[in-house]
Scaffold this active site. Structure first.
Site, mmCIF file in Angstrom:
data_model
loop_
_atom_site.group_PDB
_atom_site.id
_atom_site.type_symbol
_atom_site.label_atom_id
_atom_site.label_comp_id
_atom_site.label_asym_id
_atom_site.label_seq_id
_atom_site.Cartn_x
_atom_site.Cartn_y
_atom_site.Cartn_z
ATOM 1 C CG ASP A 39 -2.100 0.889 1.168
ATOM 2 O OD1 ASP A 39 -1.917 2.103 0.959
ATOM 3 O OD2 ASP A 39 -3.236 0.380 1.292
ATOM 4 C CG ASP A 66 2.273 4.304 -6.430
ATOM 5 O OD1 ASP A 66 1.762 3.757 -7.430
ATOM 6 O OD2 ASP A 66 1.849 5.362 -5.937
ATOM 7 C CG PHE A 88 -8.740 -4.330 -1.698
ATOM 8 C CD1 PHE A 88 -10.122 -4.378 -1.766
ATOM 9 C CD2 PHE A 88 -8.066 -5.366 -1.054
ATOM 10 C CE1 PHE A 88 -10.824 -5.434 -1.206
ATOM 11 C CE2 PHE A 88 -8.753 -6.419 -0.491
ATOM 12 C CZ PHE A 88 -10.139 -6.452 -0.566
ATOM 13 C CB SER A 132 -17.539 -0.076 -8.330
ATOM 14 O OG SER A 132 -18.592 0.768 -7.909
ATOM 15 C CB ALA A 133 -22.814 -1.435 -8.014
ATOM 16 C CE1 TYR A 156 -13.408 4.125 -8.054
ATOM 17 C CE2 TYR A 156 -15.787 4.075 -8.241
ATOM 18 C CZ TYR A 156 -14.615 3.533 -7.756
ATOM 19 O OH TYR A 156 -14.659 2.399 -6.980
ATOM 20 C CE LYS A 160 -12.472 0.616 -8.814
ATOM 21 N NZ LYS A 160 -11.350 -0.130 -8.219
ATOM 22 N N PRO A 300 -25.471 15.767 -8.490
ATOM 23 C CG PRO A 300 -24.485 17.592 -9.577
ATOM 24 C CD PRO A 300 -24.744 17.022 -8.210
#
Ligand code: NAD
Ligand code: WQD
Length: 349
Positions: A39, A66, A88, A132-133, A156, A160, A300
């Protein structure tokens, strides 16, 4: 599980000091796996890993690096020689991603490519990825199933979606790759000990951390982003999932990949939605504190309703969420009350 280390697998967890990562590291250790964390601590504290070690009774080997740093990743992978990676590491703030998109593409997309190169160099081709959903975008029909086309609506979400595409192309190109694309709904809650949890920097973007900071007295009131959605009480509905259930899903996914291989897409959600006002009410019950609120205009980009069809994860992994909204709030509150200023406010330990 067929691995070279007997009982458990050797697993590298990127972003393992973060919110979901720290809980998953704990559950992987408790399941008998041998975990190393990498991490860069850009959005986390090393205290989280000290507390994981205290909870598991095992050391948590940690390398600060990194994932974009190919040299550092090569050294690390060569030393650890993992059987699999739970990935992650990345940046996750939707609003910020529109302000600094290149930084998001660099960390989330380029960083993942660098990680995959370093993995293949040491013959490690098993990866569980945090999707992610949000990749589904705006969809009218609920619940959301894995077969829907992807149509992310912000930078973002597009990072994904792009990483999902890259991983699926890589898996198609070479059957030695084993890939799980896990699409999380709305992770909340904390470990029931109250020792680890989500510690956002600055003003929380997400609902439950904000509500928790109102309950503990750090913020005056909740701003409810719109009460004119086509939902029963007019506020947005989401599929909140306890981080312990979510973390259990990662243990199940990597163990599944070790046994069966392949490329898989699994929603990790409960399958039921709660409105903003229902979450507020549940948190008031759990905390015994008042949570004043004010309705303000919509944010928004927000959709009215989002919840999962989690049936594939049940069918394939035997995994289903078991913790309800009251337990999510009670555990989130225990963490918030015991650590009102997160890890930074913690006494030296
Ligand atoms: P988090 O910010 O707490 O954890 C991410 C970790 O990655 C942090 O510890 C951060 O320091 C580290 N990191 C970031 N960039 C890095 C880099 N370039 N190299 C090394 N480390 C780096 O976030 P989280 O909530 O635990 O989310 C974990 C993952 O799950 C993320 O990929 C996120 O996009 C995804 N996800 C989160 C949610 C959510 O609502 N929390 C929902 C869906 C998906
Ligand atoms: C939940 C509901 C808001 C804050 C985001 C990302 C998604 C995923 C999870 C990473 C909505 C309302 C919120 C507040 C409010 N992250 N709200 N007042 O937007 O469903 O998902 O986090 O992958 O990609 O988009 O979660 O917690 O921000 O909002 O009224 O102060 O709460 O409008 O209805 P969201 P959220």
């Amino acid at each position: 599980i067929p691995t070279r280390y007997g009982e458990g697998m050797k697993i590298l967890v990127t972003g393992g000091a973060g919110f979901i990562g720290s809980h998953t590291v704990l559950l992987l250790q408790q399941a008998g796996h041998d975990v190393t964390v990498v991490d860069n601590l850009s959005n986390s504290s090393p205290v989280a890993l000290r507390r994981v070690a205290e909870l598991s009774g095992r050391e948590v080997p940690f390398v600060r690096a990194d994932i974009r740093d190919r040299g550092a990743m090569d050294l690390l992978l060569d030393e650890v020689r993992p059987d699999g990676v739970v990935h992650f590491a990345g940046m996750k703030a939707v609003g910020e991603s529109a302000q600094i998109p290149l930084t998001y593409y660099e960390n989330n997309v380029a960083g993942t490519i660098t990680l995959l190169r370093a993995m293949e160099a040491v013959d490690c081709r098993t990866i569980v990825f945090s999707s992610s959903a949000t990749v589904y975008g705006e969809v009218d029909e609920m619940p959301l199933g894995e077969k829907l086309p992807l149509d992310a609506v912000n930078p973002y979400g597009r990072t994904k979606e792009q990483v999902e595409d890259i991983l699926s192309d890589v898996a198609d190109s070479d059957e030695r790759w084993n890939v799980a694309l896990l699409r999380y709904f709305n992770p909340v809650g904390a470990h029931p000990s109250g020792r680890i949890g989500e510690d956002p920097n600055g003003i929380p973007n997400n609902l439950m951390p904000f509500v928790a900071q109102v309950a503990v007295g750090r913020r005056e009131k909740l701003m409810v982003f719109g009460d004119d959605y086509p939902t029963p009480d007019g506020t947005g509905v989401r599929d909140y999932i306890h981080v312990m259930d979510l973390s259990d899903g990662h243990v199940a996914a990597i163990e599944y990949l070790a046994q069966h291989g392949g490329l898989h897409r699994w929603n990790l959600g409960t399958g039921r939605g709660y409105s903003v006002l229902e979450v507020r009410a549940a948190f008031e019950r759990a905390s015994g504190r008042p949570i004043p609120y004010e309705v303000v205009p919509r944010r928004p980009g927000d959709v009215a309703v989002s919840y999962a069809d989690p049936s594939s994860a049940l069918a394939d992994l035997g995994w289903a969420a078991t913790r309800d909204i009251d337990e999510m709030c009670a555990d989130h509150w225990r963490w918030q009350e015991q650590n009102p200023y997160g890890y930074a406010g913690a006494p030296k330990d």
